[in-house]
Design an enzyme around this catalytic site. Structure first.
Site, PDB file in Angstrom:
ATOM      1  N   PHE A 139     -30.324  -9.945 -60.238  1.00 36.10           N
ATOM      2  CA  PHE A 139     -29.350  -9.688 -59.325  1.00 36.10           C
ATOM      3  C   PHE A 139     -29.787 -10.005 -58.030  1.00 36.10           C
ATOM      4  CE2 PHE A 139     -27.069  -6.501 -56.762  1.00 36.10           C
ATOM      5  CZ  PHE A 139     -25.719  -6.657 -57.405  1.00 36.10           C
ATOM      6  N   ASP A 166     -36.366  -3.084 -62.367  1.00 37.56           N
ATOM      7  CA  ASP A 166     -35.202  -2.610 -61.937  1.00 37.56           C
ATOM      8  C   ASP A 166     -34.439  -2.061 -62.936  1.00 37.56           C
ATOM      9  OD1 ASP A 166     -32.630  -2.418 -61.029  1.00 37.56           O
ATOM     10  OD2 ASP A 166     -32.787  -4.060 -59.758  1.00 37.56           O
ATOM     11  N   TYR A 209     -25.170   5.088 -59.064  1.00 33.92           N
ATOM     12  CA  TYR A 209     -23.672   5.253 -59.277  1.00 33.92           C
ATOM     13  C   TYR A 209     -23.425   4.664 -60.554  1.00 33.92           C
ATOM     14  CZ  TYR A 209     -24.724   0.836 -56.970  1.00 33.92           C
ATOM     15  OH  TYR A 209     -25.283  -0.422 -56.257  1.00 33.92           O
ATOM     16  N   ARG A 242     -16.865  -9.120 -67.826  1.00 34.04           N
ATOM     17  CA  ARG A 242     -17.899  -8.072 -68.442  1.00 34.04           C
ATOM     18  C   ARG A 242     -17.361  -6.727 -68.644  1.00 34.04           C
ATOM     19  NH1 ARG A 242     -22.641  -6.215 -64.015  1.00 34.04           N
ATOM     20  NH2 ARG A 242     -20.729  -5.314 -62.954  1.00 34.04           N
TER      21      ARG A 242
HETATM   22  C1  LIG Z   1     -29.906  -4.971 -61.129  1.00 32.36           C
HETATM   23  C2  LIG Z   1     -29.220  -4.494 -59.916  1.00 32.36           C
HETATM   24  N1  LIG Z   1     -30.011  -4.093 -58.771  1.00 32.36           N
HETATM   25  C3  LIG Z   1     -29.476  -3.633 -57.818  1.00 32.36           C
HETATM   26  C4  LIG Z   1     -28.149  -3.390 -57.476  1.00 32.36           C
HETATM   27  C5  LIG Z   1     -27.542  -2.903 -56.235  1.00 32.36           C
HETATM   28  O1  LIG Z   1     -28.424  -2.193 -55.174  1.00 32.36           O
HETATM   29  P1  LIG Z   1     -27.786  -1.404 -54.156  1.00 32.36           P
HETATM   30  O2  LIG Z   1     -27.624   0.025 -54.880  1.00 32.36           O
HETATM   31  O3  LIG Z   1     -28.904  -1.612 -52.950  1.00 32.36           O
HETATM   32  O4  LIG Z   1     -26.606  -2.185 -53.713  1.00 32.36           O
HETATM   33  C6  LIG Z   1     -27.095  -3.751 -58.677  1.00 32.36           C
HETATM   34  C7  LIG Z   1     -25.739  -3.466 -58.224  1.00 32.36           C
HETATM   35  O5  LIG Z   1     -24.922  -3.855 -59.246  1.00 32.36           O
HETATM   36  C8  LIG Z   1     -27.848  -4.039 -59.635  1.00 32.36           C
HETATM   37  O6  LIG Z   1     -26.981  -4.741 -60.566  1.00 32.36           O
END
Ligand SMILES: Cc1ncc(COP(=O)(O)O)c(C=O)c1O
Length: 409
Positions: A125, A196, A221, A368
């Site tokens: 990501f 992550d 979220y 998706r």
């Molecule tokens: C794997 C991953 N990491 C991080 C994020 C987003 O991070 P943030 O909450 O800082 O926008 C996403 C958002 O879709 C994600 O899919």
């Protein structure tokens, strides 16, 4: 061939069916995007109303104590911990996933101070890679970012690597990394790993401590249903807590914030990873989502999510031409989403959304679909594929309006 009666029978015997009424999904909508923004828990509007009118409006600043606002990051952290195989004192809620990644990366650099490479994979990501880039730039050349192909991760685990940052469930394909195996292989070379969990937390069983994980981050979220821009979470294994001096050394991570001292002194334990004042309204909504998750059995969630994904793949492959599966077929290697590719994927997805089947599009060609077992049923999957088949049969997606790109896809 599975029939509509078969899928209705699956819904009738679904042990998670009662959770559907705990969410406010609009009538006529089949919501297959809980992997991006979870649906609205039915308890949120009332909770927010009370929070705003009473706790903010009437109790005002007293709420930090009387309504325990001050402990929200720890309290929610403990709830998240039980969903991801961590101890209650190892997780803190707050900030965004991006900021949490920065906290975790800078912590790794302190644990491996003589090393200079921060490692991840191509196609991760973007924010994960971008946060690494920023950190490398800040280091003035001491730290170097390295991205390798997924199949080369193991051979890139060398003794100059200070941190390995991987996304457990890939955001596009839904492919799962083997957390236990990669953590052990990295640690054998002295490399701490940051997982992550944005697409894993609340979607499938995660056992951070069972894998001896070092750090983890994730979004509030998505499958945790915390609402748009909900606070993220950070996991730090207890064994690392007191070895790290936070770089984002905000006042609420201080040992005694209300002594207002000139010098920073980190709090003991996970508290030191807090930074500034927590977003309390967001915390309140996230807690509603977490409380629902905590009532549900994770094994049932996983079983249903795999079955929903399998059903979707079977129906797409038996009823549609021109789509290519971009997720692992084997449900044990897949998170709670299925991606299919089509060169006109953007327009097709817009046409689908107009018909009430909400998924999303990821460039260049991926449609998706997230399957959130708490509010998606088997018949929903049937209807979603039925709608997609009708869109392809009638060519309605070719209408110009479906090609107009919004800022968010
Ligand atoms: C794997 C991953 N990491 C991080 C994020 C987003 O991070 P943030 O909450 O800082 O926008 C996403 C958002 O879709 C994600 O899919």
């Amino acid at each position: 061939m599975i029939t509509l009666d078969d899928v209705r029978a699956l819904d009738a015997s679904d042990p998670l069916a009662e959770f559907r009424q705990r969410f406010l999904v609009p009538p006529g909508v089949i919501y297959l995007d809980g992997n991006s923004l979870g649906a609205l828990p039915a308890s949120v509007p009332g909770r927010m109303d009370h929070m705003i009118r009473q706790e903010w409006g009437v109790d005002l600043i007293r709420s930090w104590n009387s309504n325990d606002w001050i402990n929200a990051p720890r309290r929610l952290g403990a709830k998240i911990a039980s969903l991801i195989g961590a101890k209650a004192n190892e997780v803190i809620a707050g900030e965004s996933t991006s900021v949490s990644i920065f906290k975790a990366l800078t912590s790794c650099l302190q644990l491996t101070s003589e090393r200079s490479v921060i490692l991840s994979e191509f196609g991760n990501f973007p924010t994960d890679a971008y946060m690494m880039e920023g950190l490398a730039a800040l280091s003035g050349g001491r730290i170097r970012q390295s991205l390798v192909a997924s199949e080369d991760i193991e051979s890139a685990l060398t003794t100059d690597v200070a941190a390995l940052l991987l996304t457990h469930t890939h955001y596009k394909s839904g492919r799962l990394h083997d957390m236990a195996d990669l953590t052990a292989k990295a640690q054998a070379k002295g490399i701490p790993v940051i997982w992550d969990l944005s697409h894993s937390a609340g979607a499938l069983p995660v056992d951070l401590n069972g894998c001896n994980a070092d750090f983890a981050v994730g979004c509030g979220y998505k499958y945790l249903n915390g609402g748009p821009g909900a606070p993220a979470f950070l996991f730090v294994a207890e064994r690392h807590h007191d070895k790290v001096m936070p770089v984002l050394s905000g006042w609420l991570g201080h040992a005694r914030p209300f002594e207002f001292r000139d010098e920073y002194e980190p709090a003991a334990g996970i508290d030191r990873f807090q930074c500034g004042t927590p977003a309390i309204l967001g915390m309140a909504a996230l807690e509603c989502g977490l409380d629902i998750m905590l009532e549900a059995d994770m094994a049932s969630i996983r079983a249903k999510s795999s079955a929903l994904g399998d059903l979707f793949i079977d129906l797409v492959e038996s009823r549609l031409d021109g789509f290519e599966l971009r997720s692992p077929r084997d449900a044990t290697r897949r998170g709670s989403q299925v991606s299919i590719a089509h060169k006109d994927g953007y327009a097709i997805m817009q046409a689908l959304i107009e018909q009430g089947v909400i998924g999303d599009f990821r460039a260049p060609d991926i449609l998706r679909f997230g399957f959130t077992p708490l509010y998606v049923g088997y018949e929903d999957v049937w209807k979603a594929v039925d709608t997609l088949a009708a869109i392809m049969r009638t060519d309605v997606w070719r209408d110009e309006r479906f090609s107009i790109r919004g800022a968010v896809t």
